[in-house]
Design an enzyme around this catalytic site. Structure first.
Site, PDB file in Angstrom:
ATOM      1  N   HIS A 307      60.615  80.525-115.090  1.00 33.96           N
ATOM      2  CA  HIS A 307      61.701  79.552-114.914  1.00 33.96           C
ATOM      3  C   HIS A 307      63.008  80.304-114.659  1.00 33.96           C
ATOM      4  O   HIS A 307      63.234  81.376-115.215  1.00 33.96           O
ATOM      5  CB  HIS A 307      61.852  78.675-116.164  1.00 33.96           C
ATOM      6  CG  HIS A 307      62.597  77.412-115.893  1.00 33.96           C
ATOM      7  ND1 HIS A 307      63.965  77.349-115.898  1.00 33.96           N
ATOM      8  CD2 HIS A 307      62.174  76.176-115.559  1.00 33.96           C
ATOM      9  CE1 HIS A 307      64.349  76.118-115.596  1.00 33.96           C
ATOM     10  NE2 HIS A 307      63.281  75.390-115.383  1.00 33.96           N
ATOM     11  N   ASP A 364      55.851  72.083-115.710  1.00 37.09           N
ATOM     12  CA  ASP A 364      54.775  71.682-114.785  1.00 37.09           C
ATOM     13  C   ASP A 364      53.406  72.161-115.229  1.00 37.09           C
ATOM     14  O   ASP A 364      52.394  71.764-114.638  1.00 37.09           O
ATOM     15  CB  ASP A 364      55.084  72.237-113.391  1.00 37.09           C
ATOM     16  CG  ASP A 364      56.321  71.569-112.809  1.00 37.09           C
ATOM     17  OD1 ASP A 364      57.273  72.293-112.464  1.00 37.09           O
ATOM     18  OD2 ASP A 364      56.340  70.335-112.758  1.00 37.09           O
TER      19      ASP A 364
HETATM   20  C1  SDX Z   1      60.718  73.421-112.002  1.00 40.96           C
HETATM   21  O1  SDX Z   1      65.410  74.811-112.058  1.00 40.96           O
HETATM   22  C2  SDX Z   1      64.839  73.907-112.795  1.00 40.96           C
HETATM   23  O2  SDX Z   1      65.385  73.471-113.804  1.00 40.96           O
HETATM   24  C3  SDX Z   1      63.484  73.469-112.313  1.00 40.96           C
HETATM   25  C4  SDX Z   1      62.727  72.520-113.205  1.00 40.96           C
HETATM   26  C5  SDX Z   1      63.420  71.189-113.346  1.00 40.96           C
HETATM   27  O3  SDX Z   1      63.178  70.497-114.355  1.00 40.96           O
HETATM   28  O4  SDX Z   1      64.130  70.781-112.380  1.00 40.96           O
HETATM   29  O5  SDX Z   1      62.562  73.094-114.502  1.00 40.96           O
HETATM   30  C6  SDX Z   1      61.351  72.228-112.621  1.00 40.96           C
HETATM   31  O6  SDX Z   1      60.900  73.648-110.835  1.00 40.96           O
HETATM   32  C7  SDX Z   1      59.937  74.356-112.888  1.00 40.96           C
HETATM   33  C8  SDX Z   1      59.425  75.614-112.112  1.00 40.96           C
HETATM   34  C9  SDX Z   1      58.150  75.229-111.369  1.00 40.96           C
HETATM   35  N1  SDX Z   1      57.714  76.330-110.498  1.00 40.96           N
HETATM   36  C10 SDX Z   1      56.661  77.075-110.792  1.00 40.96           C
HETATM   37  O7  SDX Z   1      55.987  76.973-111.814  1.00 40.96           O
HETATM   38  C11 SDX Z   1      56.296  78.082-109.692  1.00 40.96           C
HETATM   39  C12 SDX Z   1      55.962  79.443-110.328  1.00 40.96           C
HETATM   40  N2  SDX Z   1      57.176  80.035-110.858  1.00 40.96           N
HETATM   41  C13 SDX Z   1      57.974  80.827-110.019  1.00 40.96           C
HETATM   42  O8  SDX Z   1      57.800  80.866-108.678  1.00 40.96           O
HETATM   43  C14 SDX Z   1      59.324  81.262-110.575  1.00 40.96           C
HETATM   44  O9  SDX Z   1      59.135  81.591-111.892  1.00 40.96           O
HETATM   45  C15 SDX Z   1      60.459  80.272-110.424  1.00 40.96           C
HETATM   46  C16 SDX Z   1      60.615  79.825-109.008  1.00 40.96           C
HETATM   47  C17 SDX Z   1      60.227  79.087-111.301  1.00 40.96           C
HETATM   48  C18 SDX Z   1      61.737  80.972-110.878  1.00 40.96           C
HETATM   49  O10 SDX Z   1      61.956  81.977-109.972  1.00 40.96           O
HETATM   50  P1  SDX Z   1      63.246  82.922-110.088  1.00 40.96           P
HETATM   51  O11 SDX Z   1      64.134  82.528-111.215  1.00 40.96           O
HETATM   52  O12 SDX Z   1      63.864  83.031-108.733  1.00 40.96           O
HETATM   53  O13 SDX Z   1      62.595  84.273-110.524  1.00 40.96           O
HETATM   54  P2  SDX Z   1      61.947  85.309-109.536  1.00 40.96           P
HETATM   55  O14 SDX Z   1      61.119  84.594-108.512  1.00 40.96           O
HETATM   56  O15 SDX Z   1      63.033  86.215-109.057  1.00 40.96           O
HETATM   57  O16 SDX Z   1      60.956  86.076-110.512  1.00 40.96           O
HETATM   58  C19 SDX Z   1      61.450  87.088-111.385  1.00 40.96           C
HETATM   59  C20 SDX Z   1      60.277  88.070-111.493  1.00 40.96           C
HETATM   60  C21 SDX Z   1      59.741  88.501-110.144  1.00 40.96           C
HETATM   61  O17 SDX Z   1      59.186  89.783-110.298  1.00 40.96           O
HETATM   62  P3  SDX Z   1      60.085  91.074-109.791  1.00 40.96           P
HETATM   63  O18 SDX Z   1      60.444  90.798-108.334  1.00 40.96           O
HETATM   64  O19 SDX Z   1      61.296  91.092-110.696  1.00 40.96           O
HETATM   65  O20 SDX Z   1      59.167  92.254-109.976  1.00 40.96           O
HETATM   66  O21 SDX Z   1      59.183  87.417-112.170  1.00 40.96           O
HETATM   67  C22 SDX Z   1      58.069  87.335-111.283  1.00 40.96           C
HETATM   68  C23 SDX Z   1      58.587  87.551-109.883  1.00 40.96           C
HETATM   69  O22 SDX Z   1      57.588  88.126-109.068  1.00 40.96           O
HETATM   70  N3  SDX Z   1      57.526  85.985-111.438  1.00 40.96           N
HETATM   71  C24 SDX Z   1      56.233  85.681-111.471  1.00 40.96           C
HETATM   72  C25 SDX Z   1      56.184  84.289-111.660  1.00 40.96           C
HETATM   73  N4  SDX Z   1      57.411  83.811-111.708  1.00 40.96           N
HETATM   74  C26 SDX Z   1      58.244  84.848-111.563  1.00 40.96           C
HETATM   75  N5  SDX Z   1      55.117  86.454-111.376  1.00 40.96           N
HETATM   76  C27 SDX Z   1      53.942  85.788-111.474  1.00 40.96           C
HETATM   77  N6  SDX Z   1      53.802  84.438-111.650  1.00 40.96           N
HETATM   78  C28 SDX Z   1      54.898  83.670-111.743  1.00 40.96           C
HETATM   79  N7  SDX Z   1      54.781  82.360-111.930  1.00 40.96           N
END
Ligand code: SDX
Length: 424
Positions: A307, A364
């Site tokens: 998140h 989710d």
């Molecule tokens: C919602 O914003 C909100 O409030 C949203 C929400 C709402 O109520 O409106 O809460 C609803 O959208 C919840 C999120 C649902 N999405 C997912 O579950 C999709 C999977 N999660 C991700 O794609 C990710 O965690 C996000 C999009 C939710 C957040 O992404 P960020 O904050 O941009 O973080 P990032 O992508 O930069 O990740 C940071 C690191 C990265 O690694 P590095 O590049 O630092 O090495 O964490 C890793 C990412 O690769 N990472 C994951 C991961 N999520 C982040 N690695 C594996 N699996 C994951 N799910």
């Protein structure tokens, strides 16, 4: 902390005010940065950038805190109803008994949609994704209520637009489902409450009687409360920026629905179930998929994990996980996907990669399991998210309008070609 910060640019010192909110969060007010220094800031994804001041929802990502207008999500999920929470988010206070009675009656009176909207619905093939149908039907309200096009018309006119979309969204959501199933649509039944009416429009068929299951209706009401707002998330920011051009409420909400659709945002609940189903079909080897999620060469992500704000548990996920257990037990459903979800969660929470990157289950991760138990198909999961998020989008749009916020128009740093001639 002092009330200003200083930065030195080319030997000159520039001061900028610090603003502090009611929960002691602080921000640098850079509204004069370019005028004073010629510089702008850049922050892809706005990970460190606030777009506004807001009194609607407070999150603390480190402590796993979520409050709507100061009330804890745990208390609202336990003691309130979705309509009452909608009133709280939009009008800033819990309604008195009389206010709630009037609000509920007004919404009930607006559940029916213009019969011509069925013609728009009939234009969609049954394989159309329900989110595309939903955003189109919402935007079609601008044609049936042209007065809604002017957000500056009057407070009464805006309030009527708000009541109309709150009342009609369940009808649109259920009709999007019926279009997908190839079934005849159902009209609202105003003898039922908000969730009961929605469930009847979704699941009743002309060939049999339909009774609202109180277990399902109560679980749905709680899920909608948990999804109702989440401060400046991607879709709420979309609603705000579209509304900042003085586009109508319906056009702004339709844009928010489309932003929510993405698998990194609201579309994650659909992606989680598809991921869990794939793991189940692949023999249930959760470690294999954890390793894929950690492999930088592999585009696979653990959907439902991580998140932007919560770097600890998402308080909604805890409540939904408990509700999933209760709903499946009450309905006598054994869902192998739930067992895989729990196994995946346990493994991830003990895995150094997920611990180091502070990746926890988000809203989710478990919600899709309850929707499945309710008989809702996977492609409708994000529509359910939109149904819940609607009052939050309305509240954010209304606050932005009432604060007379300027049109959103970010700057950029140009990295393209310098001046060149066509025949140069
Ligand atoms: C919602 O914003 C909100 O409030 C949203 C929400 C709402 O109520 O409106 O809460 C609803 O959208 C919840 C999120 C649902 N999405 C997912 O579950 C999709 C999977 N999660 C991700 O794609 C990710 O965690 C996000 C999009 C939710 C957040 O992404 P960020 O904050 O941009 O973080 P990032 O992508 O930069 O990740 C940071 C690191 C990265 O690694 P590095 O590049 O630092 O090495 O964490 C890793 C990412 O690769 N990472 C994951 C991961 N999520 C982040 N690695 C594996 N699996 C994951 N799910």
């Amino acid at each position: 902390m002092s009330d200003q910060i200083e930065i030195i640019v080319n030997g000159s010192t520039h001061s900028f005010p610090l603003i502090t909110g009611s929960e002691n969060e602080s921000a640098i007010d850079i509204s004069k940065l370019r005028a004073q220094t010629g510089l702008i800031t850049i922050d892809p994804g706005f990970k460190n950038t606030g777009s506004t001041k807001s009194a609607i929802t407070f999150l603390d990502g480190e402590k796993g805190i979520l409050r709507y207008r100061g009330y804890a999500i745990e208390e609202l999920a336990e003691r309130s109803s979705f309509l009452e929470v909608s009133y709280l988010l939009i009008f800033g206070k819990l309604p008195s008994e009389q206010e709630f009675k009037v609000f509920t009656k007004e919404i009930t009176n607006h559940t029916l949609v213009h019969e011509d909207i069925k013609t728009i619905l009939d234009g969609f093939p049954s394989n159309a994704h329900p989110m595309g149908v939903l955003s189109s039907l919402v935007c079609s309200l601008t044609a049936f209520y042209p007065a809604s096009l002017d957000p500056n018309r009057s407070a009464e006119a805006v309030n009527l637009s708000i009541l109309r979309i709150l009342a009609k969204m369940p009808t649109f959501a259920a009709w999007a489902y019926k279009n997908k199933m190839g079934h005849p649509v159902n009209y609202p039944d105003n003898r039922l409450d908000y969730c009961g009416n929605f469930l009847k429009m979704m699941f009743s068929l002309p060939t049999e009687d339909f009774e609202v299951d109180p277990v399902i209706s109560e679980a749905l009401d709680k899920l909608l409360i948990l999804h109702a707002d989440h401060e400046q998330n991607c879709s709420a920011s979309t609603v705000r920026i579209v509304g900042s051009s003085q586009a109508s409420l319906y056009a702004s909400i339709s844009a928010g629905i489309n932003a929510l659709w993405g698998p990194l945002h609201g579309g994650a609940n659909q992606a989680v179930i598809e991921m869990l189903e794939n793991i189940r079909k692949d023999g249930g080897d959760t470690q294999k998929y954890l390793n894929k999620a950690k492999d930088k060469q592999d585009p696979f992500r653990l959907m439902g994990f991580g998140h932007r704000v919560y770097k600890n548990f998402d308080p909604r996920a805890k409540i939904i996980k408990k509700a999933a257990d209760q709903v499946l037990e009450k309905l006598g459903i054994q869902d192998p996907v739930l067992d895989i979800a729990k196994k995946l969660e346990d493994a991830a929470l003990n895995d150094p990669y997920f611990i180091e990157k502070k990746l926890y289950p988000n809203v989710d991760f478990y919600s899709g399991i309850i929707y499945r138990a309710m008989g809702i198909p996977t492609e409708m999961f994000t529509v359910m998210f939109a149904l819940g998020r609607l009052p939050g989008w309305i509240a954010q749009w209304k606050e932005m309008r009432e604060n007379n916020e300027p049109i959103g128009r970010p700057r950029q740093i140009y990295t393209g070609k310098n001046l060149r001639k066509i025949d140069g």
